[in-house]
Design a protein around this motif. Structure first.
Motif, PDB file in Angstrom:
ATOM      1  N   MET A   1      56.071 134.394  99.228  1.00  0.00           N
ATOM      2  CA  MET A   1      56.651 135.670  98.842  1.00  0.00           C
ATOM      3  C   MET A   1      56.972 136.484 100.046  1.00  0.00           C
ATOM      4  O   MET A   1      56.512 136.282 101.074  1.00  0.00           O
ATOM      5  N   LEU A   2      58.122 137.245  99.865  1.00  0.00           N
ATOM      6  CA  LEU A   2      58.231 138.412 101.048  1.00  0.00           C
ATOM      7  C   LEU A   2      57.758 139.655 100.622  1.00  0.00           C
ATOM      8  O   LEU A   2      57.865 140.022  99.474  1.00  0.00           O
TER       9      LEU A   2
ATOM     10  N   ILE B   1      61.937 143.831 105.805  1.00  0.00           N
ATOM     11  CA  ILE B   1      61.359 142.545 105.096  1.00  0.00           C
ATOM     12  C   ILE B   1      60.434 141.881 106.201  1.00  0.00           C
ATOM     13  O   ILE B   1      60.505 141.653 107.342  1.00  0.00           O
ATOM     14  N   MET B   2      59.308 141.575 105.610  1.00  0.00           N
ATOM     15  CA  MET B   2      58.173 140.780 106.273  1.00  0.00           C
ATOM     16  C   MET B   2      57.609 139.616 105.465  1.00  0.00           C
ATOM     17  O   MET B   2      57.657 139.604 104.148  1.00  0.00           O
TER      18      MET B   2
ATOM     19  N   SER C   1      53.880 144.874  94.274  1.00  0.00           N
ATOM     20  CA  SER C   1      54.533 146.154  94.604  1.00  0.00           C
ATOM     21  C   SER C   1      53.576 147.276  94.860  1.00  0.00           C
ATOM     22  O   SER C   1      52.403 146.880  94.788  1.00  0.00           O
ATOM     23  N   GLY C   2      54.135 148.377  95.444  1.00  0.00           N
ATOM     24  CA  GLY C   2      53.189 149.555  95.796  1.00  0.00           C
ATOM     25  C   GLY C   2      54.082 150.621  96.377  1.00  0.00           C
ATOM     26  O   GLY C   2      55.170 150.550  96.609  1.00  0.00           O
ATOM     27  N   ILE C   3      53.217 151.734  96.804  1.00  0.00           N
ATOM     28  CA  ILE C   3      53.901 152.784  97.284  1.00  0.00           C
ATOM     29  C   ILE C   3      52.931 153.447  98.399  1.00  0.00           C
ATOM     30  O   ILE C   3      51.804 153.803  98.202  1.00  0.00           O
ATOM     31  N   VAL C   4      53.626 154.087  99.421  1.00  0.00           N
ATOM     32  CA  VAL C   4      53.109 155.220 100.275  1.00  0.00           C
ATOM     33  C   VAL C   4      53.762 156.387 100.217  1.00  0.00           C
ATOM     34  O   VAL C   4      54.983 156.293 100.159  1.00  0.00           O
TER      35      VAL C   4
ATOM     36  N   ASP D   1      58.972 158.860  99.962  1.00  0.00           N
ATOM     37  CA  ASP D   1      58.090 157.688 100.112  1.00  0.00           C
ATOM     38  C   ASP D   1      58.785 156.539 100.611  1.00  0.00           C
ATOM     39  O   ASP D   1      59.673 156.041 100.664  1.00  0.00           O
ATOM     40  N   VAL D   2      57.776 155.499 100.824  1.00  0.00           N
ATOM     41  CA  VAL D   2      58.117 154.306 101.106  1.00  0.00           C
ATOM     42  C   VAL D   2      57.429 153.256 100.099  1.00  0.00           C
ATOM     43  O   VAL D   2      56.252 153.407  99.408  1.00  0.00           O
ATOM     44  N   VAL D   3      58.196 152.397  99.220  1.00  0.00           N
ATOM     45  CA  VAL D   3      57.805 151.274  98.278  1.00  0.00           C
ATOM     46  C   VAL D   3      57.920 150.066  98.787  1.00  0.00           C
ATOM     47  O   VAL D   3      58.746 149.793  99.698  1.00  0.00           O
ATOM     48  N   TRP D   4      57.076 149.281  98.353  1.00  0.00           N
ATOM     49  CA  TRP D   4      57.498 147.829  98.513  1.00  0.00           C
ATOM     50  C   TRP D   4      57.468 146.911  97.191  1.00  0.00           C
ATOM     51  O   TRP D   4      56.869 147.468  96.232  1.00  0.00           O
ATOM     52  N   GLY D   5      58.077 145.917  97.315  1.00  0.00           N
ATOM     53  CA  GLY D   5      58.322 144.978  96.124  1.00  0.00           C
ATOM     54  C   GLY D   5      58.341 143.460  96.544  1.00  0.00           C
ATOM     55  O   GLY D   5      58.848 143.457  97.784  1.00  0.00           O
ATOM     56  N   ALA D   6      58.343 142.532  95.661  1.00  0.00           N
ATOM     57  CA  ALA D   6      58.318 141.318  95.996  1.00  0.00           C
ATOM     58  C   ALA D   6      60.141 140.842  95.962  1.00  0.00           C
ATOM     59  O   ALA D   6      60.631 141.627  95.172  1.00  0.00           O
TER      60      ALA D   6
END
Length: 104
Positions: free
Chosen positions: A1-2, A14-15, A34-37, A99-104
């Motif tokens: 997963m990234l 991307i990490m 997924s998530g959010i800051v 905001d900063v969000v992340w997802g797969a």
């Protein structure tokens, strides 16, 4: 997963999963798909990352006379290098109040 971090203030970041999970955990979020800051949480996230970088750099180094350890250390990517792009993303996002969000 990234881990793909997104913000309307910057380009995507991307990490790989291990590094993404580490960064997310350091900022006090639950690693996951997924998530959010939020913009309001960004200053605390930056402070947590900067403190983690300082703690990582304070860890004792290998003995200088251990040739194998010195060679291994030169190939290691430290937390400072991994976190720097994300800290920059957070700073730009804070300045733009997004905001900063992340997802797969």
């Amino acid at each position: 997963m990234l881990y793909k971090f997104k913000s309307r203030a910057t380009a995507d970041l991307i990490m790989l999963e291990p590094q993404g999970r580490q960064i997310v955990a350091i900022i006090g979020k639950t690693p996951g798909a997924s998530g959010i800051v939020t913009a309001a949480q960004i200053p605390v996230a930056i402070a947590a990352l900067e403190a983690a970088v300082i703690a990582d750099e304070a860890q004792p180094e290998a003995q200088e006379n251990d040739e194998a350890a010195v060679e291994e250390r030169s190939d290691v990517v430290r937390l400072r290098q991994r976190a720097a792009p994300f800290i920059e993303m957070l700073k730009r996002s804070a300045a733009a109040d997004v905001d900063v969000v992340w997802g797969a």
